[in-house]
Design an enzyme around this catalytic site. Structure first.
Site, PDB file in Angstrom:
ATOM      1  N   HIS A  39      57.965 -40.475 112.433  1.00  0.00           N
ATOM      2  CA  HIS A  39      57.076 -39.364 112.093  1.00  0.00           C
ATOM      3  C   HIS A  39      57.866 -38.317 111.306  1.00  0.00           C
ATOM      4  CE1 HIS A  39      55.330 -41.325 115.599  1.00  0.00           C
ATOM      5  NE2 HIS A  39      54.160 -40.821 115.253  1.00  0.00           N
ATOM      6  N   PRO A 129      54.528 -38.455 125.711  1.00  0.00           N
ATOM      7  CA  PRO A 129      53.130 -38.103 125.955  1.00  0.00           C
ATOM      8  C   PRO A 129      52.901 -36.619 125.646  1.00  0.00           C
ATOM      9  CG  PRO A 129      54.037 -39.372 127.779  1.00  0.00           C
ATOM     10  CD  PRO A 129      55.191 -39.005 126.906  1.00  0.00           C
ATOM     11  N   ASN A 196      49.844 -27.031 111.765  1.00  0.00           N
ATOM     12  CA  ASN A 196      49.743 -27.679 110.456  1.00  0.00           C
ATOM     13  C   ASN A 196      48.371 -28.284 110.170  1.00  0.00           C
ATOM     14  OD1 ASN A 196      49.670 -30.348 111.639  1.00  0.00           O
ATOM     15  ND2 ASN A 196      51.910 -30.306 111.812  1.00  0.00           N
ATOM     16  N   ILE A 198      46.905 -30.985 110.983  1.00  0.00           N
ATOM     17  CA  ILE A 198      46.813 -32.422 110.707  1.00  0.00           C
ATOM     18  C   ILE A 198      47.155 -33.221 111.962  1.00  0.00           C
ATOM     19  CG2 ILE A 198      47.793 -34.359 109.407  1.00  0.00           C
ATOM     20  CD1 ILE A 198      46.043 -32.659 107.680  1.00  0.00           C
ATOM     21  N   HIS A 271      52.174 -38.106 108.598  1.00  0.00           N
ATOM     22  CA  HIS A 271      52.312 -37.838 110.029  1.00  0.00           C
ATOM     23  C   HIS A 271      53.136 -38.902 110.735  1.00  0.00           C
ATOM     24  CE1 HIS A 271      51.285 -37.781 114.303  1.00  0.00           C
ATOM     25  NE2 HIS A 271      50.923 -36.525 114.149  1.00  0.00           N
ATOM     26  N   SER A 393      45.394 -27.859 153.770  1.00  0.00           N
ATOM     27  CA  SER A 393      45.102 -29.285 153.964  1.00  0.00           C
ATOM     28  C   SER A 393      46.345 -30.153 153.804  1.00  0.00           C
ATOM     29  CB  SER A 393      44.027 -29.740 152.975  1.00  0.00           C
ATOM     30  OG  SER A 393      42.795 -29.110 153.229  1.00  0.00           O
ATOM     31  N   GLU A 420      46.702 -30.140 139.270  1.00  0.00           N
ATOM     32  CA  GLU A 420      47.568 -31.220 139.762  1.00  0.00           C
ATOM     33  C   GLU A 420      48.516 -31.747 138.691  1.00  0.00           C
ATOM     34  OE1 GLU A 420      43.680 -31.566 142.136  1.00  0.00           O
ATOM     35  OE2 GLU A 420      44.257 -31.262 140.027  1.00  0.00           O
ATOM     36  N   HIS A 482      37.015 -39.258 147.334  1.00  0.00           N
ATOM     37  CA  HIS A 482      38.253 -38.674 147.839  1.00  0.00           C
ATOM     38  C   HIS A 482      39.086 -39.675 148.654  1.00  0.00           C
ATOM     39  CE1 HIS A 482      36.543 -35.001 146.439  1.00  0.00           C
ATOM     40  NE2 HIS A 482      37.452 -34.220 147.008  1.00  0.00           N
TER      41      HIS A 482
END
Length: 671
Positions: A39, A129, A196, A198, A271, A393, A420, A482
């Site tokens: 990239h 990620p 940017n 893009i 990109h 809890s 979370e 749950h």
């Protein structure tokens, strides 16, 4: 620097900002071109802002990459990894030579496609990620305030800088992270937004129209907007942000992706793909960069190397301050689980085990977890954590445990809110910072929300502890949304993650000890809502859970069947063994709190524990993962689908996870 690109000036003593930024651009496009993968656009677009940051503001010393009071730099837009690798090479970080730049994205190199923590000095966290990096940085900025409250301004007082892109801010985790940072007033956190416009598909306008300035302001941040190619504007913005630490800062830097590429700049084509030989040549001409690939003129390299040593004197002076601190404080930062702490922890765990072994009433393992936590918090000052709005809890707060607030960072308990994913990613940042063993709680089913950050903790070998309660259909009336049935299997599938499902108070204490002392493996504690029987009633100093599985109750003579269980189902297995004995069937009961640790034991031990007799395995979850421990003809008693809404006892009966079912399966297996 506004307007047309100027020619490079490479004479000695006449190195310009443009020269230094163009060195980043050239190295980035050359490395991607040689790899035919990568990239180049983001590094070329953010080269100007990064040059100002690294040469004038970022406090670091390339000769001492782990200097505790350094500023932290996180490249959240990890796809632009060549920006970071170029900076590390140019500023002289050890091990990042030009051969590593040439080996970009190749097997065995330090320059992976996305920055990988541990591959090279100067990479503060693994960022691939999108959104994880900015959330990690929130954890780092929080850790900086925590340590500042403990050691004072002279010892710890620095900034955390982030470069984030459109993709980072589109990801949901970014909303959680910036909200938490604003709430806690983490004013030494400064985010440079590479605005940017893009993304991979094309202009971001196709999918997003958020007003990022307004969004950050709404979360309690200070904001600025600048031309990212104007070094004076970037300089002024960074100076303003650094001078005002009342709130975190977001600086939106308007940039052109692939800046300098005459035909591809400002397009999605730059990109995530190499420019191509013709465009590289044209870019060199437009930039005025005449050097061959991977060559940086010596005056420019010297200027960068000088920038890498800009804070050396400050770092050396700081060392005197650091050495003047009490030895215990330094040791706690350098290793929160040092030898002294381990000794105190061992004593605290032993006392907790004795108390649990002598108890007669049923308690949920989440309650036993809180009891253990209260015993070990004084022993482990680096144990800092909280819950995602489920404190009562999850039982994650000890009695009297002080709370971290925007006004007071001396506490050890954090109200993470219903965040979370952000919580787990911030925990990673806290662990990466140093001196902290972070823990965080939510319901086991919501590990699905935490999973990307848990996976990265395992990848980075971080000692994070996840306190995950309500671990089965035993949570009852909240119903199938749950009730985790597949989450244990999903977590056990993650490499380098220890999943603990303790059976009672003794096992809970042992599992906490294993989690707290694990230096390179994160841990999940899967804990019950419902009360469980006391499986271990005789005290032993040995941590039996450390072997992953052990014979909880031996058979009287050669066994006819082995009953294997985890957590709350261990009690069912013990009851079944009693009933089987009355029918003449000799049953051994094996508790397996951790498949991962049991897998590491010698084959001889595993064979001794599991035996050769038929096995009946019981767990209130799906069977996935259990086949590793099953022989042909063995039985599994558990879930085959989702749960239902009803009291816990009724659900166990309804789904056939009962003592009677174990007895019947054992009788059939032993016949």
């Amino acid at each position: 620097m506004k307007g047309e690109l100027m020619s490079s000036s490479s004479g000695a003593g006449n190195v310009t900002h443009r020269d230094m930024a163009n060195a980043i651009r050239a190295l980035s496009m050359d490395a991607v071109e040689q790899a035919k993968s990568g990239h180049p656009g983001m590094p070329m677009g953010m080269a100007d802002a990064a040059t100002v940051l690294f040469t004038e503001f970022l406090r670091f010393d390339s000769s001492d990459p782990k200097w505790p009071n350094r500023d932290r730099f996180v490249l959240s837009a990890g796809h632009g990894s060549m920006l970071l690798y170029s900076l590390l090479y140019l500023t002289g970080y050890p091990g990042m030579d030009i051969d590593q730049i040439k080996a970009f994205r190749q097997l065995g190199s330090k320059t992976a496609g996305h920055p990988e923590y541990g591959h090279a000095a100067g990479i503060e966290t693994t960022t691939g990620p999108l959104g994880q990096g900015i959330a990690n940085a929130v954890g780092m900025a929080l850790a900086e305030r925590l340590w500042n409250a403990r050691l004072g301004d002279d010892a710890i007082n620095h900034h955390t800088y982030v470069i984030a892109g459109d993709g980072c801010l589109m990801e949901g985790i970014s909303h959680e992270a910036i909200s938490l940072a604003g709430h806690l007033g983490l004013g030494r956190l400064i985010v440079l937004f590479d605005d940017n416009g893009i993304s991979i598909d094309g202009p971001t306008a196709m999918s997003v129209s958020d007003d990022q300035i307004a969004r950050f302001k709404a979360s309690g941040w200070n904001t600025l907007s600048v031309d990212g190619h104007d070094p004076d504007a970037v300089r002024q913005a960074l100076a303003t942000a650094k001078a005002d630490s009342s709130r975190p800062w977001m600086i939106a830097a308007k940039t052109t992706i692939g800046y300098g590429a005459p035909n591809k700049a400002g397009t999605a084509g730059v990109h995530g793909a190499a420019l191509g030989a013709d465009e590289v040549a044209a870019t060199r001409e437009k930039l005025g960069w005449s050097q061959p690939p991977f060559e940086v003129p010596q005056p420019i390299l010297d200027a960068w190397r000088s920038a890498g040593q800009r804070s050396a004197a400050e770092r050396k002076a700081w060392q005197d301050t650091w050495q003047g601190l009490p030895a215990g404080d330094r040791a706690a930062f350098e290793d929160p689980m040092n030898e002294d702490v381990r000794g105190v922890l061992s004593t605290a765990i032993d006392k907790a085990k004795q108390a649990a072994a002598s108890a007669t009433d049923k308690k949920a393992t989440r309650v036993w977890s809180q009891t253990t936590l209260e015993a070990i918090l004084p022993a482990v000052p680096g144990l800092i954590g909280g819950s995602a709005d489920l404190t009562g809890s999850n039982n994650t707060k000890g009695k009297g445990q002080p709370v971290v607030t925007a006004e007071d960072f001396s506490g050890t308990y954090i109200h993470f809110g219903v965040r979370e994913h952000g919580m787990a990613a911030a925990m990673n940042g806290m662990a990466l910072y140093g001196g902290i063993i972070p823990y965080g709680g939510t319901f086991l089913v919501f590990t699905d929300y935490c999973r990307p950050a848990i996976r990265l903790a395992a990848l980075m070998e971080l000692p994070c502890v996840y306190v995950m309660t309500h671990d089965s259909i035993g949570l009852g009336e909240d119903g199938p949304t749950h009730q985790p049935v597949e989450q244990l299997a999903a977590l056990r599938a993650i490499p380098n993650l220890n999943v603990f499902r303790p059976a009672d108070g003794v096992e809970t204490a042992e599992c906490w000890e294993l989690a707290a002392t694990s230096s390179t493996t994160p841990s999940v504690l899967a804990l019950t809502r419902q009360g469980v029987v006391n499986a271990r009633t005789e005290h032993t100093s040995e941590n039996l859970c450390a072997k992953g599985a052990y014979i909880l109750r031996a058979s009287d003579g050669d066994r006819d069947v082995t009953l294997v269980a985890t957590g709350s189902e261990v009690g069912l297995a013990l009851e079944a063994a009693d009933k089987l004995t009355k029918t003449g069937i000799k049953a051994a009961v094996v508790s397996m709190p951790s498949m991962e640790l049991f897998r590491t034991q010698p084959e001889s031990y595993r064979g001794e524990v599991m035996g050769s007799a038929p096995r009946v395995i019981t767990e209130a979850a799906v069977a996935a993962g259990w086949h590793e421990w099953m022989q042909p003809g063995d039985r599994f008693i558990g879930m085959t689908g989702f749960g239902a809404s009803a009291p816990a006892a009724e659900l166990y009966q309804h789904f056939g996870i009962t003592t009677e079912a174990i007895v019947e399966a054992a009788q059939a297996a032993a016949a």
